[in-house]
Design a protein around this motif. Structure first.
Motif, PDB file in Angstrom:
ATOM      1  N   UNK A 139      14.435  11.959  12.186  1.00  0.00           N
ATOM      2  CA  UNK A 139      15.244  11.568  11.040  1.00  0.00           C
ATOM      3  C   UNK A 139      14.852  12.447   9.854  1.00  0.00           C
ATOM      4  N   UNK A 140      15.847  13.152   9.323  1.00  0.00           N
ATOM      5  CA  UNK A 140      15.581  14.062   8.207  1.00  0.00           C
ATOM      6  C   UNK A 140      16.547  13.779   7.075  1.00  0.00           C
ATOM      7  N   UNK A 141      16.104  14.061   5.853  1.00  0.00           N
ATOM      8  CA  UNK A 141      17.026  13.995   4.726  1.00  0.00           C
ATOM      9  C   UNK A 141      18.095  15.059   4.888  1.00  0.00           C
ATOM     10  N   UNK A 142      19.327  14.718   4.587  1.00  0.00           N
ATOM     11  CA  UNK A 142      20.369  15.734   4.574  1.00  0.00           C
ATOM     12  C   UNK A 142      19.947  16.867   3.624  1.00  0.00           C
ATOM     13  N   UNK A 143      20.178  18.093   4.051  1.00  0.00           N
ATOM     14  CA  UNK A 143      19.758  19.247   3.268  1.00  0.00           C
ATOM     15  C   UNK A 143      18.461  19.854   3.758  1.00  0.00           C
TER      16      UNK A 143
ATOM     17  N   UNK B 158      20.547  21.063   7.348  1.00  0.00           N
ATOM     18  CA  UNK B 158      21.190  19.943   8.033  1.00  0.00           C
ATOM     19  C   UNK B 158      22.077  19.177   7.049  1.00  0.00           C
ATOM     20  N   UNK B 159      23.298  19.647   6.903  1.00  0.00           N
ATOM     21  CA  UNK B 159      24.312  18.947   6.110  1.00  0.00           C
ATOM     22  C   UNK B 159      25.676  19.516   6.467  1.00  0.00           C
ATOM     23  N   UNK B 160      26.715  18.774   6.115  1.00  0.00           N
ATOM     24  CA  UNK B 160      28.077  19.152   6.492  1.00  0.00           C
ATOM     25  C   UNK B 160      28.482  20.496   5.877  1.00  0.00           C
TER      26      UNK B 160
END
Length: 557
Positions: A393-397, A438-440
């Motif tokens: 689990x990672x923070x987005x970004x 890790x982001x859209x």
């Protein structure tokens, strides 16, 4: 016609749905319902016999070709790249007739591979001499283990605090106005984690505003992306979080039923989720007039029967109704006319599992995590080519390089590309790892797709052409067939790739480009529209490896 079938499918309610009845009939006859039973169900539900037959023959585990299958081998891309399945099949052939061996895609054992299904249980990475014990039903052998870690705030991987804590939290919410609760969820800005990234609270509001005496919230637990097992983790290790999210959704949108559509490929999930539902029931949080709030709500579990396209929300709705799981034209959207033509919201497992954190800590606390446009956290599934495979689990970004090198520990052998986000996700060459987060937005700008954030490694030793061939074969087999561009285009593309890979054909580049363009622009849903992306990525970044398979005139490789 489908509208009428939807109304007929709902005549007996979601508890007695036609699709589940067809599945029960199949269980009684070794994998496929008998013609007599299909005729009986057609009469019972007042639909044509052809409709029931068309449904039953669509799914992997219902169609007549699978009658008598005893063992199913995973043919997902993670197991394919790991190279474990040929040896597994050879071992199984010493114990089963070849006609008794079927396939499944995928079993969610991507972290260790060598996966197969036998008598309601999944197995993977069996050691020397363990196959015989597994086939005799040794329970301890089918337990899989993988890393679970949060690099920052633990939202989805936080420890379950117990049913008493959840009951107290939920009763507090039900004492508030549902409109206020919805505003808190909207403030969190949770974007759908199934791939589309649409704000969850906005979807709930659409259904809330729809006038109807009956509404549904559906949990899409048909996690079919090879390489992805984050939803399985949540269903089996954090089921209360998912159910909590569904109850809150029901309260906000005034739904009476929460339907969990769980894929048959995850057999261990069913008893765990059923036990968690019972916990909520024992706490007085299901049924009529829950906590005196005038809120009626209950759950229904529907077992999938082997179809990737059921991950698309309208196909999933058609499936529950007992129709062939074909994608529907929109509008009307499911929030207006969904299951049994009633307002319906479909949310992904991971999306719903974020709700307890929001309710406990407030929408602003969740919105503060991640980036401005992609807030919150994301679960990432890492396959067996990582030194530490598992769920992170990672923070987005978070930089992709951090996930690969720091969390995953790097690769066990040289890897040339990462297929991220499932079959419709992008193929990211290894040299691009340092450029992505890790982001859209990062993935979109880079020409890729975050999707489910599953990671399948393509090692240096594995042919990109073979990978594309198998990828397009998967797309062709799993097409619902509703629209011509996808039904015909994926099949023609697979034929071209297969023939070229065998050395029998040089692919005409202009023709192939035109086919990919037709798939992108003409397909009814993201299945046909999305499958060109990884192919284009491969052509762009692995042109030197692929040029031998294409004609040179106007070639882009």
């Amino acid at each position: 016609m489908s509208k009428n079938l939807g109304d007929l499918g709902g005549r007996k309610g979601v508890q007695e749905n036609l699709f589940s009845k067809i599945g029960e009939a199949a269980m009684a006859t070794e994998g496929s319902p008998s013609p007599e039973e299909m005729d009986r169900l057609a009469d019972e539900f007042l639909v044509g016999k052809a409709n029931v037959y068309g449904t039953a023959t669509f799914y992997d585990f219902l169609k007549p070709e699978n009658r008598g299958k005893k063992v199913y081998v995973c043919n997902g891309s993670a197991c394919l790249c790991a190279g474990t399945q040929e040896g597994l099949i050879a071992d199984l052939k010493t114990r089963f007739d070849e006609s008794e061996i079927g396939h499944m895609t995928c079993l969610g054992r991507c972290h260790e591979n060598g996966a197969f299904h036998y008598e309601g249980k999944n197995y993977s990475a069996l050691g020397e001499g363990q196959l015989g014990a597994a086939l005799k039903g040794a329970d301890e052998i089918n337990v899989d283990r993988y890393e679970i870690c949060a690099s920052g705030e633990a939202v989805l991987t936080a420890n379950f605090e117990g049913m008493d804590a959840y009951a107290t939290l939920l009763k507090g919410v039900l004492a508030k106005e549902s409109a206020d609760v919805l505003e808190e969820v909207k403030a969190a800005g949770i974007r759908g984690r199934g791939g589309a990234g649409f704000p969850m609270g906005v979807k709930w509001e659409f259904a809330r505003n729809a006038e109807s005496d009956l509404k549904f919230i559906i949990c899409n637990a048909d996690e079919g992306d090879p390489g992805a097992y984050s939803d399985r983790y949540l269903l089996e290790q954090r089921p209360h979080s998912v159910l909590f999210g569904m109850i809150i959704a029901g309260y906000c949108m005034k739904a009476q039923w929460g339907v969990l559509y769980i894929r048959a490929e995850y057999p261990e999930s069913f008893p765990i989720v059923e036990a968690a539902i019972q916990d909520f029931r024992d706490a007085g949080l299901l049924g009529e007039d829950i906590n005196g709030a005038g809120f009626d709500f209950d759950f229904k579990i529907v077992q999938g029967q082997g179809s990737y396209i059921c991950g698309e929300e309208t196909a999933l709705i058609s499936s529950i109704e007992g129709q062939r799981p074909e994608v529907r034209v929109r509008p009307p959207f499911p929030a207006q006319k969904g299951l049994f033509n009633k307002p319906t919201i479909v949310n992904n497992v991971e999306t719903l599992a974020t709700v307890p954190y929001v309710i406990k800590n407030g929408g602003a606390a969740y919105a503060a995590l991640g980036t401005e446009k992609s807030n919150g956290t994301k679960l990432v599934s890492l396959d067996s080519y990582f030194k530490r495979p598992g769920i992170y689990e990672v923070d987005m970004g978070t930089p992709l390089a951090t996930v690969v090198n720091d969390l995953g520990g790097g690769f066990t052998e040289p890897v040339k590309a990462l297929h991220i986000g499932g079959p419709l996700g992008g193929i990211v060459p290894s040299e691009k790892i340092d450029e992505l987060t890790i982001d859209f937005e990062s993935f979109n700008v880079g020409g890729f797709l975050l999707g489910h954030a599953s990671v399948v490694c393509i090692p240096e030793s594995f042919s990109i052409m073979t990978y594309l061939e198998k990828l397009m074969e998967f797309a062709a087999v799993e097409s619902c067939g509703k629209c011509f561009p996808c039904r015909l285009g994926t099949k023609r593309a697979h034929e071209m790739l297969e023939s070229a890979n065998k050395g029998n054909y040089k692919i005409d580049t202009e023709l192939f480009d035109d086919l990919l363009h037709t798939l992108e622009e003409g397909s009814l849903c993201a299945h046909g529209g999305g499958i060109p992306l990884p192919v284009k990525n491969a052509l762009q970044y692995f042109g030197e490896e692929l040029k031998q398979f294409f004609s040179k005139e106007g070639s882009h490789v």
